[in-house]
Motif scaffolding. Structure first.
Motif, PDB file in Angstrom:
ATOM      1  N   MET A   1       0.849  -1.203   0.000  1.00 13.59           N
ATOM      2  CA  MET A   1       0.000   0.000   0.000  1.00 13.59           C
ATOM      3  C   MET A   1       0.889   1.259   0.000  1.00 13.59           C
ATOM      4  N   LEU A   2       0.589   2.172  -0.889  1.00 12.25           N
ATOM      5  CA  LEU A   2       1.379   3.406  -0.964  1.00 12.25           C
ATOM      6  C   LEU A   2       0.580   4.564  -0.375  1.00 12.25           C
ATOM      7  N   SER A   3       1.248   5.463   0.316  1.00  9.16           N
ATOM      8  CA  SER A   3       0.540   6.658   0.800  1.00  9.16           C
ATOM      9  C   SER A   3       0.243   7.537  -0.415  1.00  9.16           C
ATOM     10  N   SER A   4      -0.711   8.425  -0.265  1.00  7.81           N
ATOM     11  CA  SER A   4      -1.049   9.245  -1.440  1.00  7.81           C
ATOM     12  C   SER A   4       0.114  10.166  -1.815  1.00  7.81           C
ATOM     13  N   LYS A   5       0.895  10.588  -0.825  1.00 10.34           N
ATOM     14  CA  LYS A   5       2.050  11.447  -1.142  1.00 10.34           C
ATOM     15  C   LYS A   5       3.079  10.682  -1.968  1.00 10.34           C
ATOM     16  N   ILE A   6       3.330   9.434  -1.584  1.00 12.87           N
ATOM     17  CA  ILE A   6       4.302   8.617  -2.327  1.00 12.87           C
ATOM     18  C   ILE A   6       3.752   8.320  -3.729  1.00 12.87           C
ATOM     19  N   GLU A   7       2.464   8.019  -3.789  1.00 10.82           N
ATOM     20  CA  GLU A   7       1.853   7.723  -5.095  1.00 10.82           C
ATOM     21  C   GLU A   7       1.995   8.928  -6.038  1.00 10.82           C
ATOM     22  N   THR A   8       1.741  10.108  -5.519  1.00  3.42           N
ATOM     23  CA  THR A   8       1.857  11.326  -6.337  1.00  3.42           C
ATOM     24  C   THR A   8       3.312  11.516  -6.795  1.00  3.42           C
ATOM     25  N   ALA A   9       4.247  11.314  -5.858  1.00  3.88           N
ATOM     26  CA  ALA A   9       5.664  11.506  -6.199  1.00  3.88           C
ATOM     27  C   ALA A   9       6.109  10.488  -7.248  1.00  3.88           C
ATOM     28  N   LEU A  10       5.653   9.245  -7.128  1.00  3.91           N
ATOM     29  CA  LEU A  10       6.057   8.226  -8.110  1.00  3.91           C
ATOM     30  C   LEU A  10       5.422   8.511  -9.473  1.00  3.91           C
ATOM     31  N   ASN A  11       4.197   9.011  -9.455  1.00  2.00           N
ATOM     32  CA  ASN A  11       3.575   9.368 -10.731  1.00  2.00           C
ATOM     33  C   ASN A  11       4.320  10.520 -11.406  1.00  2.00           C
ATOM     34  N   LYS A  12       4.799  11.445 -10.614  1.00  2.00           N
ATOM     35  CA  LYS A  12       5.583  12.572 -11.151  1.00  2.00           C
ATOM     36  C   LYS A  12       6.889  12.023 -11.755  1.00  2.00           C
ATOM     37  N   GLN A  13       7.451  11.026 -11.066  1.00  2.00           N
ATOM     38  CA  GLN A  13       8.701  10.430 -11.551  1.00  2.00           C
ATOM     39  C   GLN A  13       8.482   9.672 -12.860  1.00  2.00           C
ATOM     40  N   LEU A  14       7.312   9.023 -12.976  1.00  2.00           N
ATOM     41  CA  LEU A  14       6.958   8.350 -14.248  1.00  2.00           C
ATOM     42  C   LEU A  14       7.062   9.351 -15.391  1.00  2.00           C
ATOM     43  N   GLU A  15       6.545  10.536 -15.123  1.00  2.00           N
ATOM     44  CA  GLU A  15       6.528  11.577 -16.157  1.00  2.00           C
ATOM     45  C   GLU A  15       7.961  12.015 -16.518  1.00  2.00           C
ATOM     46  N   LEU A  16       8.792  12.196 -15.502  1.00  2.00           N
ATOM     47  CA  LEU A  16      10.182  12.610 -15.762  1.00  2.00           C
ATOM     48  C   LEU A  16      10.944  11.565 -16.573  1.00  2.00           C
ATOM     49  N   GLU A  17      10.737  10.291 -16.238  1.00  2.00           N
ATOM     50  CA  GLU A  17      11.436   9.213 -16.953  1.00  2.00           C
ATOM     51  C   GLU A  17      10.924   9.120 -18.396  1.00  2.00           C
ATOM     52  N   ALA A  18       9.611   9.284 -18.550  1.00  2.00           N
ATOM     53  CA  ALA A  18       9.031   9.226 -19.899  1.00  2.00           C
ATOM     54  C   ALA A  18       9.538  10.388 -20.740  1.00  2.00           C
ATOM     55  N   TYR A  19       9.610  11.567 -20.127  1.00  2.00           N
ATOM     56  CA  TYR A  19      10.116  12.731 -20.868  1.00  2.00           C
ATOM     57  C   TYR A  19      11.570  12.503 -21.278  1.00  2.00           C
ATOM     58  N   ALA A  20      12.363  11.963 -20.342  1.00  2.00           N
ATOM     59  CA  ALA A  20      13.776  11.697 -20.649  1.00  2.00           C
ATOM     60  C   ALA A  20      13.870  10.742 -21.843  1.00  2.00           C
ATOM     61  N   SER A  21      13.018   9.719 -21.854  1.00  3.61           N
ATOM     62  CA  SER A  21      13.036   8.746 -22.949  1.00  3.61           C
ATOM     63  C   SER A  21      12.750   9.440 -24.296  1.00  3.61           C
TER      64      SER A  21
END
Ligand code: OFO
Length: 174
Positions: A1-21
């Motif tokens: 189970m992820l806290s909502s803060k962690i979930e938001t941060a990981l979703n933001k990271q998804l975006e950064l990695e996708a942009y880098a790609s």
């Protein structure tokens, strides 16, 4: 189970990695168009790696019963003034990613989320390696210098770096 803060941060990271790609794909495509085969090859590989980084996070979130959001990606630049400028941009982008990774590690500590803290250690190591690699390349390019005549030598250098990376990857597989 992820806290909502962690979930938001990981979703933001998804975006950064996708942009880098996509940014690296754009750099690869520009390089190939300019006839810089070694540089193009380097960035095609980096683009695939960044996509892998995104997928790792996506699967981790699902494993943890989180809800990944596949991001909308800002259009990356598609023309570049020089290979040296490309690597300056890449180095700055990687520093930005490192900062974001450190932010998630920090948040995981605050949230007492040991699983995410542990998961993110792979990224801490990866960013350290990527920053070192990009800085080393940038230093070499500065030595070679700018200008049309330098392009041949820059691309030759990039081909050597590709061979070195492939050798290291091959050694890692064994
Ligand atoms: Fe995902 O490692 Fe660079 O950005």
């Amino acid at each position: 189970m992820l806290s909502s803060k962690i979930e938001t941060a990981l979703n933001k990271q998804l975006e950064l990695e996708a942009y880098a790609s996509f940014l690296y794909l754009s750099m690869a495509s520009w390089s190939e168009h300019e006839g810089l085969e070694g540089t193009a090859k380097f960035f095609y590989r980096q683009s695939v790696e960044e996509n892998d980084h995104m997928m790792r996070i996506l699967h981790y979130m699902l494993d943890m019963d989180g809800a990944p959001i596949v991001p909308q990606i800002e259009k990356p630049p598609h023309t570049f003034s020089s290979v040296q400028k490309i690597f300056e941009d890449v180095y700055h982008h990687e520093q930005k990613v490192t900062k974001a990774i450190n932010g998630i590690v920090e948040l995981a500590i605050q949230e007492n989320d040991h699983a995410t803290h542990n998961f993110m250690q792979w990224y801490v190591q990866e960013q350290r390696e990527e920053e070192t690699l990009m800085r080393t390349i940038l230093d070499k390019l500065k030595l070679i210098g700018e200008g049309a005549q330098s392009l041949y030598f820059i691309d030759k250098e990039m081909e050597e770096i590709n061979q070195q990376i492939e050798k290291e990857e091959g050694a890692g597989e064994g």
